[in-house]
Design a protein around this motif. Structure first.
Motif, short mmCIF file in Angstrom:
data_model
loop_
_atom_site.label_atom_id
_atom_site.label_comp_id
_atom_site.label_asym_id
_atom_site.label_seq_id
_atom_site.Cartn_x
_atom_site.Cartn_y
_atom_site.Cartn_z
N SER A 86 2.85 -57.48 -63.26
CA SER A 86 2.85 -56.85 -64.57
C SER A 86 1.41 -56.73 -65.07
N VAL A 87 1.27 -56.18 -66.27
CA VAL A 87 -0.05 -56.03 -66.89
C VAL A 87 -0.44 -57.27 -67.68
N TYR A 88 0.48 -58.24 -67.78
CA TYR A 88 0.21 -59.44 -68.57
C TYR A 88 -0.43 -60.50 -67.68
N ASN A 89 -1.74 -60.68 -67.83
CA ASN A 89 -2.48 -61.69 -67.08
C ASN A 89 -3.28 -62.54 -68.06
N PHE A 90 -3.20 -63.86 -67.90
CA PHE A 90 -3.88 -64.80 -68.77
C PHE A 90 -4.95 -65.55 -67.99
N ASN A 91 -5.79 -66.21 -68.75
CA ASN A 91 -6.76 -67.14 -68.18
C ASN A 91 -6.44 -68.54 -68.71
N MET A 92 -6.37 -69.51 -67.83
CA MET A 92 -5.94 -70.85 -68.18
C MET A 92 -6.77 -71.44 -69.31
N LYS A 93 -6.11 -71.86 -70.38
CA LYS A 93 -6.71 -72.48 -71.56
C LYS A 93 -7.64 -71.56 -72.32
N VAL A 94 -7.51 -70.26 -72.10
CA VAL A 94 -8.32 -69.28 -72.82
C VAL A 94 -7.39 -68.47 -73.72
N PRO A 95 -7.27 -68.79 -74.99
CA PRO A 95 -6.36 -68.06 -75.87
C PRO A 95 -6.84 -66.63 -76.11
N GLN A 96 -5.90 -65.75 -76.35
CA GLN A 96 -6.20 -64.35 -76.63
C GLN A 96 -5.38 -63.91 -77.84
N SER A 97 -5.92 -63.03 -78.62
CA SER A 97 -5.25 -62.59 -79.84
C SER A 97 -5.13 -61.07 -79.84
N CYS A 98 -3.91 -60.60 -79.93
CA CYS A 98 -3.60 -59.19 -80.09
C CYS A 98 -4.31 -58.32 -79.05
N LYS A 99 -4.12 -58.67 -77.81
CA LYS A 99 -4.70 -57.89 -76.73
C LYS A 99 -3.80 -56.71 -76.41
N ILE A 100 -4.41 -55.55 -76.24
CA ILE A 100 -3.65 -54.33 -75.98
C ILE A 100 -3.25 -54.29 -74.51
N ALA A 101 -1.96 -54.08 -74.26
CA ALA A 101 -1.48 -53.92 -72.89
C ALA A 101 -1.52 -52.46 -72.47
N ASP A 245 -0.21 -61.79 -77.66
CA ASP A 245 -1.06 -62.95 -77.92
C ASP A 245 -0.78 -64.00 -76.86
N VAL A 246 -1.75 -64.87 -76.65
CA VAL A 246 -1.59 -65.99 -75.72
C VAL A 246 -2.17 -67.24 -76.36
N SER A 247 -1.36 -68.28 -76.41
CA SER A 247 -1.84 -69.58 -76.87
C SER A 247 -1.47 -70.63 -75.85
N PHE A 248 -2.22 -71.71 -75.82
CA PHE A 248 -2.00 -72.78 -74.85
C PHE A 248 -1.78 -74.09 -75.60
N GLU A 249 -0.86 -74.88 -75.10
CA GLU A 249 -0.52 -76.14 -75.75
C GLU A 249 -0.38 -77.24 -74.71
N SER A 250 -1.10 -78.33 -74.93
CA SER A 250 -1.01 -79.47 -74.02
C SER A 250 0.34 -80.16 -74.21
N SER A 251 0.92 -80.63 -73.10
CA SER A 251 2.24 -81.23 -73.16
C SER A 251 2.28 -82.50 -72.31
N ASP A 252 3.11 -83.44 -72.74
CA ASP A 252 3.31 -84.67 -71.98
C ASP A 252 4.32 -84.51 -70.86
N ILE A 253 4.98 -83.36 -70.80
CA ILE A 253 5.97 -83.12 -69.75
C ILE A 253 5.27 -83.04 -68.40
N ARG A 254 5.76 -83.79 -67.45
CA ARG A 254 5.19 -83.76 -66.11
C ARG A 254 5.79 -82.60 -65.33
N TRP A 255 5.07 -82.19 -64.30
CA TRP A 255 5.47 -81.01 -63.55
C TRP A 255 6.85 -81.18 -62.91
#
Length: 633
Positions: A86-101, A245-255
């Motif tokens: 798809s056209v939706y690609n993120f960068n790990m721990k790099v938030p993005q706001s209102c990016k045009i697809a 938009d893309v946001s990242f959140e740290s979690s205690d859940i293990r893989w």
């Protein structure tokens, strides 16, 4: 009984719980570096109203320059999954706001497709690092329970006040949230959650520039007021701008436990209580039935062994039909074929449930369950050929080549013909659920290239295996059957004999149907294994009891009766599928209804062969056992 419950409950908890890394994951864990690209893949569009999946790009969504199909196994193809980039690609721990697809101009056909899919309540499915996307909701009651829904809706309808015209609004802005579990030592992270909050925003801009367009609806002042922005309407000649938009959140859940959130979507207390209660009741009833049968049979055997032949002639009971009880039934070759096919189904089901219970076929391994079932069915043809030929030899049949041929072709032909017709209907609807022609050829090659030769090999081994002699000789002329009481009638025996096996697994059948037709995960394979064992016990016991009553009434025609008695549980299954269709599903299209009942016919037919074979084999063992325990002159 109470102590047994306390002892078994911890074992049930261990077997049934998917938590704490119980599931072996479908893929190996992947560690992402800071800034590393996360690729979102798109899956099918699905709807519980139509049961017809469609490819993601069937609608006018943003397309990448090159569409790549992900590696699909046989199970994914049969389920209609189509994994694509798809056209939706993120960068790990790099938030993005209102990016045009992208922006899309709708013509009349594209707008019509969007509206139709909204009417049919279609949902968009996406995947990130093998995790399905989910919409998070919170209930409004006192429990405030968090509910995860797989996928998000294409859009929704609204009616303006004072107007009867409905407006179709599309979710064109996606707010993604990626949950990750960090590894501070290696400075990496693993994806453990993938959520989305869809919105409909009628984006505005002053000038469109290919890579530098400024949306006035994405300014900092408007981002906190998106709920008050105009929604994006669907209509012909409309321009739609897709953003995210893309946001990242740290979690205690293990893989290893990241699927727990997706699996434990609802309160399972009712499920647990019902299964354990059903287990205890069935075990208790089984113990009573077994005790009664053992005491009654023991008295009969002692009595018959003490009586002289003249005294036996004046008695009534199952020993009087010893010279006819092993007389081959009508159309015994077909019975041999059905028993061989049932052994094949039983072996496939048992091994599949064992693999699933051990975690190899968890929902994270998409299509794994279906793939394993197909291949196990093919290789279990060896046991089908052996069982049918061994029984045919027991009946002293002479047409040896017809038995393996019927065993290899008859039942798969019914399934393949039904599946081919249903697949044609799906293909006519242009659904991605239609199995491609190449896959159909592969299934036929598995059938005739592997399964059929194995059936003939098993048949050869069955012919070479010495069969045991019958405990009693069969007279040349059949014994007259006296008038039978009403409760021995075959129809009554079938209705009564089928209700107990069906009732023993009713709860699990409900959850299985829910997972198949309402797009839910089924994951408690430990309980399924217990229900499967209970099904085997109840089929065996109810068939033996009814067979014993029939023989006591001097009716020796038990062969087909034993198969049909427990196999009649399939009638209850299909009847319940009708009730489930009317009360739980919202299917209104003719094609979707035909698909539902077509697949439920296949499931019920397989269930009939499975339960019928279990009952027949148990009854065969019982009859040979009791007649070998008495002295017969």
């Amino acid at each position: 009984m109470g102590k047994m419950t306390l002892i078994m409950l911890p074992l049930l908890l261990i077997i049934a719980s998917p938590a704490n890394g119980f599931y072996l994951p479908g893929v190996a864990p992947r560690d992402f570096q800071l800034g590393e690209t996360l690729e979102v893949k798109v899956n099918k569009l699905s709807s519980t109203k139509t049961q017809l999946p469609y490819d993601y790009y069937f609608l006018r969504y943003c397309k990448p320059q090159n569409i790549r199909n992900g590696a699909e196994n046989l199970g994914e193809v049969l389920r209609g999954d189509r994994i694509e980039n798809s056209v939706y690609n993120f960068n790990m721990k790099v938030p993005q706001s209102c990016k045009i697809a992208c922006r899309v101009n709708l013509d009349a056909s594209a707008a019509k497709n969007f509206k139709k899919k909204i009417d049919e309540d279609y949902r968009v499915n996406m995947i990130l690092d093998n995790l399905p996307i989910a919409v998070v909701w919170q209930t409004t009651d006192e429990s405030k329970q968090i509910i995860y829904e797989r996928g998000f809706r294409v859009g929704f309808k609204t009616t303006a006040s004072g107007s009867q015209n409905q407006k179709y609004l599309i979710f064109n802005h996606l707010s993604f949230k990626v949950k990750y579990h960090p590894d501070p030592d290696a400075n990496t992270a693993r994806v453990v959650g993938f959520e989305v909050f869809p919105q409909s925003i009628n984006h505005k801009y002053e000038k469109w520039e290919e890579n530098n367009t400024k949306l006035t609806t994405c300014m900092p002042s408007t981002q906190t007021k998106r709920g008050t922005l105009d929604p994006q309407e669907i209509d012909k000649d409309k321009e739609i701008v897709f953003t995210y938009d893309v946001s990242f959140e740290s979690s205690d859940i293990r893989w290893a436990s990241r699927w727990d959130t997706y699996l434990l979507m609802k309160d399972d207390q009712i499920h647990w209580f019902s299964i354990i209660n059903s287990l205890m009741i069935v075990l208790f009833l089984s113990g009573i039935v077994a005790l009664i049968m053992m005491r009654t049979l023991y008295k009969d055997i002692v009595k018959y062994n003490q009586l002289d032949q003249e005294e036996v002639m004046d008695e009534t009971g199952w020993k009087l039909v010893h010279a006819d009880v092993f007389r081959p039934p009508n159309n015994y070759s077909l019975l041999c074929v059905y028993v061989g096919t049932g052994v094949q189904v039983l072996g496939m089901s048992f091994v599949t449930i064992i693999f699933a219970m051990l975690g190899f076929l968890s929902p994270s391994n998409r299509g794994g369950l279906m793939t394993v079932m197909v291949f196990l069915w093919v290789f279990m043809g060896l046991f089908a050929g052996y069982s049918s030929s061994y029984m045919y030899k027991m009946f002293k049949g002479s047409e040896w080549m017809k038995i393996p041929l019927k065993t290899a072709v008859m039942f798969p032909s019914v399934l393949f013909t039904t599946f081919f017709i249903l697949n044609g209907l799906i293909w006519g609807e242009k659904s991605s659920g239609a199995v491609p022609f190449g896959t159909m050829i592969a299934l036929v090659l598995l059938w005739f290239g592997i399964s059929v030769p194995l059936v003939f090999l098993g048949s050869f081994l069955g012919q070479k295996t010495p069969s045991s002699d019958d405990p009693a000789k069969t007279n040349k002329f059949p014994r007259p059957i006296p008038p039978q009481p009403w409760y021995i009638h075959p129809v009554f025996a079938m209705l009564f004999g089928g209700v107990l096996p069906y009732g023993a697994v009713f709860i699990e059948l409900f959850f299985i149907l829910t997972s198949v037709w309402l797009n839910q995960f089924y994951y408690i394979f430990g309980f399924l294994f217990l229900a499967f064992v209970i099904l085997i016990i109840t089929c065996a016991e109810i068939t033996i009891v009814l067979c014993y009553i029939q023989l006591c009434c001097e009716d020796y025609r038990w062969w087909w009766r034993a198969y049909l008695t427990s196999g009649a549980s399939a009638l209850y299954l299909f009847s319940y599928s009708i009730l489930y269709f009317c009360t739980k599903l919202e299917i209104t299209q003719l094609v979707s209804g035909i698909l539902y009942f077509g697949y439920m016919f296949i499931i019920s037919y397989v269930f009939f062969i499975l339960t019928g074979t279990i009952g027949f084999c148990s009854c065969l063992w019982f009859v040979r056992k009791i007649y070998s325990s008495v002295k017969i002159d």
